[in-house]
Design a protein around this motif. Sequence first.
Motif, PDB file in Angstrom:
ATOM      1  N   THR A  29       4.875   8.334   6.119  1.00  0.00           N
ATOM      2  CA  THR A  29       6.237   7.981   5.715  1.00  0.00           C
ATOM      3  C   THR A  29       7.293   8.654   6.585  1.00  0.00           C
ATOM      4  O   THR A  29       8.204   7.999   7.095  1.00  0.00           O
ATOM      5  N   VAL A  62      13.135   7.199  -1.061  1.00  0.00           N
ATOM      6  CA  VAL A  62      12.019   6.257  -1.014  1.00  0.00           C
ATOM      7  C   VAL A  62      11.557   5.915  -2.423  1.00  0.00           C
ATOM      8  O   VAL A  62      11.328   4.758  -2.765  1.00  0.00           O
ATOM      9  N   ALA A  63      11.435   6.916  -3.275  1.00  0.00           N
ATOM     10  CA  ALA A  63      10.870   6.715  -4.613  1.00  0.00           C
ATOM     11  C   ALA A  63      11.878   6.185  -5.627  1.00  0.00           C
ATOM     12  O   ALA A  63      11.500   5.446  -6.537  1.00  0.00           O
ATOM     13  N   LYS A  83      15.405   3.016   3.279  1.00  0.00           N
ATOM     14  CA  LYS A  83      14.845   1.876   2.548  1.00  0.00           C
ATOM     15  C   LYS A  83      14.346   0.771   3.481  1.00  0.00           C
ATOM     16  O   LYS A  83      13.438   0.027   3.140  1.00  0.00           O
ATOM     17  N   ARG A  91       6.217   4.186  -1.025  1.00  0.00           N
ATOM     18  CA  ARG A  91       6.837   4.336  -2.337  1.00  0.00           C
ATOM     19  C   ARG A  91       5.907   5.071  -3.309  1.00  0.00           C
ATOM     20  O   ARG A  91       6.342   5.946  -4.057  1.00  0.00           O
ATOM     21  N   SER A  94       5.529   8.829  -2.170  1.00  0.00           N
ATOM     22  CA  SER A  94       6.754   9.578  -2.455  1.00  0.00           C
ATOM     23  C   SER A  94       6.955   9.777  -3.956  1.00  0.00           C
ATOM     24  O   SER A  94       7.398  10.849  -4.392  1.00  0.00           O
ATOM     25  N   SER A  95       6.629   8.785  -4.746  1.00  0.00           N
ATOM     26  CA  SER A  95       6.752   8.925  -6.204  1.00  0.00           C
ATOM     27  C   SER A  95       5.806  10.000  -6.730  1.00  0.00           C
ATOM     28  O   SER A  95       6.207  10.843  -7.545  1.00  0.00           O
TER      29      SER A  95
END
Length: 116
Positions: A29, A62-63, A83, A91, A94-95
């Motif tokens: 990422t 990102v999340a 984004k 995603r 990062s989450s």
Amino acid sequence: MSLLALYELVFVFAIIIGTIMWILSVPTTMRKIDKSIVAKGKPRPCQWDPMFIRALLYAWPVALPAKFFKDLDDRIVNTADVKEAINAFDRIVSSLLLIASFTLVICLLIDWVFNF
């Protein structure tokens, strides 16, 4: 299972997941976002990056949805630039990185308050 054992299990699990997501986030990422921003002719948002803290800075936009950042004028990372360069894998990573980080902070606060 005692409360202390449950606490320790959650803490260790959060450290392991957070470390794995951090290691995955840096070469995938973070580098992808950096290349995208530099390709547009903009400077990289964080010129100095001790211990890959930039991975955590990128994890926020990102999340989370862009509406969380629309009122912020002075931010290190431009949400729109971030984004444009991400996909579903970024995603998810990062989450999970953010969830693990928040879990660690909550565990540390619980330890500080209750002296486990």
